[in-house]
Write a protein that holds these residues in place. Structure first.
Motif, mmCIF file in Angstrom:
data_model
loop_
_atom_site.group_PDB
_atom_site.id
_atom_site.type_symbol
_atom_site.label_atom_id
_atom_site.label_comp_id
_atom_site.label_asym_id
_atom_site.label_seq_id
_atom_site.Cartn_x
_atom_site.Cartn_y
_atom_site.Cartn_z
ATOM 1 N N THR A 149 0.929 -1.129 0.048
ATOM 2 C CA THR A 149 -0.044 0.152 -0.131
ATOM 3 C C THR A 149 0.985 1.188 0.160
ATOM 4 O O THR A 149 0.600 2.242 -0.667
ATOM 5 C CB THR A 149 -0.810 -0.176 1.289
ATOM 6 O OG1 THR A 149 -1.743 -1.212 1.269
ATOM 7 C CG2 THR A 149 -1.790 1.122 1.402
ATOM 8 N N PHE A 282 -6.940 1.451 -1.764
ATOM 9 C CA PHE A 282 -7.863 0.858 -1.159
ATOM 10 C C PHE A 282 -7.969 -0.608 -1.760
ATOM 11 O O PHE A 282 -8.364 -1.858 -1.387
ATOM 12 C CB PHE A 282 -9.379 1.446 -1.291
ATOM 13 C CG PHE A 282 -9.482 2.362 -0.540
ATOM 14 C CD1 PHE A 282 -9.701 2.403 1.046
ATOM 15 C CD2 PHE A 282 -9.296 3.768 -0.985
ATOM 16 C CE1 PHE A 282 -9.884 3.561 1.614
ATOM 17 C CE2 PHE A 282 -9.534 4.924 -0.278
ATOM 18 C CZ PHE A 282 -9.799 4.904 1.138
ATOM 19 N N LEU A 285 -5.156 -3.050 -0.190
ATOM 20 C CA LEU A 285 -5.678 -3.487 1.233
ATOM 21 C C LEU A 285 -6.896 -4.345 0.838
ATOM 22 O O LEU A 285 -7.023 -5.246 1.743
ATOM 23 C CB LEU A 285 -6.283 -2.099 2.131
ATOM 24 C CG LEU A 285 -4.962 -1.342 2.498
ATOM 25 C CD1 LEU A 285 -5.481 0.081 3.120
ATOM 26 C CD2 LEU A 285 -4.224 -1.865 3.468
ATOM 27 N N CYS A 286 -7.805 -4.250 -0.017
ATOM 28 C CA CYS A 286 -9.092 -5.070 0.063
ATOM 29 C C CYS A 286 -8.465 -6.454 -0.611
ATOM 30 O O CYS A 286 -9.000 -7.342 -0.017
ATOM 31 C CB CYS A 286 -9.909 -4.424 -1.051
ATOM 32 S SG CYS A 286 -10.732 -3.215 -0.412
ATOM 33 N N PHE A 341 -8.101 0.609 -9.376
ATOM 34 C CA PHE A 341 -8.595 0.057 -8.322
ATOM 35 C C PHE A 341 -8.420 -1.647 -8.240
ATOM 36 O O PHE A 341 -7.731 -2.298 -7.632
ATOM 37 C CB PHE A 341 -9.866 0.171 -7.563
ATOM 38 C CG PHE A 341 -10.450 -0.515 -6.437
ATOM 39 C CD1 PHE A 341 -10.217 0.005 -5.449
ATOM 40 C CD2 PHE A 341 -11.275 -1.702 -6.779
ATOM 41 C CE1 PHE A 341 -10.715 -0.900 -4.292
ATOM 42 C CE2 PHE A 341 -11.773 -2.591 -5.834
ATOM 43 C CZ PHE A 341 -11.563 -1.938 -4.621
#
Length: 426
Positions: A149, A282, A285-286, A341
């Motif tokens: 990240t 995100f 991390l997801c 993403f």
């Protein structure tokens, strides 16, 4: 073992997450040093009179040596340990970044970007070696994703921060500022990092020591080159190559795309370019959280890692492909953000997958080999993009090529990476 685990768990937890915090900050600095050239792309091209193809080659100058250096870097991390290798890496890459501020020719610029690539190669291999030592199989997806990240945080804050530095200090001052930022981090690393003690390892790996012992039996003396005898290794190389291509189109050419294709000013680009990269934070991390959650729910470890990798790459392809055919600027930015993403869902999990598949003594080696494949794709991205732009004047074929490669990446991991690599000594 229960009493030892209960009495020692809290100190171990504090220490290992403190180490992850240092690595997270290091990842931010690491990627700021990489991103500086893409932010100053247009400015440097105008000052030196470089064409798009020349800028593509310069943007890739970091990536080729980085990809190749990953191969010995992984082996060295396994042999010498992550503290020593990362210390040298951080000191050298900070030095080369500062030196780049004083170049006056294309060849000097190119050479220092190559040295930057070599010096940064031990970072993520050190990271997975550390998570393998400090976290159990059920836990290491999230910390590995947190480290990754850092690159996305850097990419998100790089456009506005580096643009402000560029406009106030010039591109040379910008290079000096971010190069010097690595010095206090190096001092903190030397002071605080250490490998876990035998007692701490017993606490961390209490539930899986028998499994790990069975997995690596007969494999610890296998040669580094023996990893290449496994088909799994080659499909991990191909899969990461295909996914990283599109990611590095974003990282090297997005500011230029926003300026030249969507008509934003340099000042506006600094903020608009950060939107997809914030989405990427995100995404990383997801991906890690999803894979760890699936394991805790009883899904087989490798399958749990592959789900965010395969789904992320496939969905990214679906969002990236239509971008050049969209006339609405807000919709275009939305698709760029969704595509990035989804492309980042695999990022941390790919590294964690290497720790699950590799023999215990070759975790950093397999991670580095996989990363080598990824950065071959990354190195191709700015060059091919520059050539396509010089030939066609637009990004259409760049996005279509990226979408196609993302699907190849999804198929490579989904169909051909199935079980741990079992090696035997020669």
């Amino acid at each position: 073992m229960k009493n030892v685990t209960e009495s020692g768990a809290a100190p171990v937890t504090r220490l290992r997450w403190g180490i992850i915090l240092i690595l997270l900050i290091a990842a931010v600095v690491n990627y700021l040093d990489r991103a500086n050239l893409s932010i100053a792309n247009t400015t440097i091209a105008k000052e030196f009179g470089f064409s798009s193809t020349e800028m593509g080659l310069l943007l890739s100058a970091f990536l080729w040596p980085y990809a190749l250096a990953n191969l010995p870097a992984g082996w060295l991390v396994d042999k010498l340990g992550p503290k020593k290798m990362f210390s040298w890496a951080l000191g050298l890459w900070s030095t080369f970044t500062v030196m780049a501020a004083f170049v006056n020719s294309y060849s000097m610029f190119y050479g220092l970007r190559m040295l930057l690539g070599v010096s940064e190669s031990p970072f993520f291999t050190s990271g997975i070696k550390i998570t393998h030592r400090w976290f159990s199989e059920k836990e290491r997806g999230l910390p590995t994703s947190i480290i990754n990240t850092g690159s996305q945080i850097a990419n998100a804050v790089a456009p506005p921060i580096l643009t402000v530095l560029l406009l106030t200090l010039g591109w040379r001052g910008m290079f000096i500022a971010i190069g010097v930022a690595g010095i206090p981090l190096l001092l903190a690393w030397l002071k605080f990092y250490r490998d876990p003690t035998a007692r701490e390892e017993a606490i961390i790996h209490a539930e899986q020591r028998a499994v790990e012992k069975a997995t690596v039996q007969g494999a610890s003396n296998a040669s580094w080159g023996s990893l290449f005898r496994s088909k799994t290794t080659w499909f991990m190389i191909l899969g990461n190559f295909s996914i990283m291509f599109t990611i590095w189109v974003y990282l090297t050419w997005l500011p230029s795309y926003l300026e030249n294709s969507l008509g934003f000013s340099l000042k506006q680009t600094g903020w608009i370019a950060s939107i997809p990269f914030f989405a990427g934070i995100f995404g990383v991390l997801c991906g890690g959280a999803i894979s760890d959650r699936l394991i805790r729910r009883g899904i087989a470890t490798i399958t749990a890692r592959k789900i965010p990798i395969v789904c992320g790459a496939a969905l990214a392809a679906c969002f990236v492909a239509p971008i050049p055919f969209v006339s609405s600027t807000p919709l275009c930015i939305l698709l760029l953000s969704l595509g990035y993403f989804c492309s980042q869902l695999p990022s941390g999990v790919i590294w964690t997958l290497a720790t699950d598949i590799a023999p215990k003594e070759q975790v950093a080696s397999l991670g580095a080999i996989q990363n080598f494949g990824g950065f071959l794709g990354a190195a191709m991205a700015p060059i091919i993009t520059g050539v396509i732009l010089d030939m066609t004047g637009q990004f259409t074929n760049v996005f279509l090529l990226g979408a196609g490669l993302l699907m190849i990446g999804a198929f490579s991991y989904g169909l051909f990476v199935k079980k741990p690599i079992t090696l035997h000594s020669n």
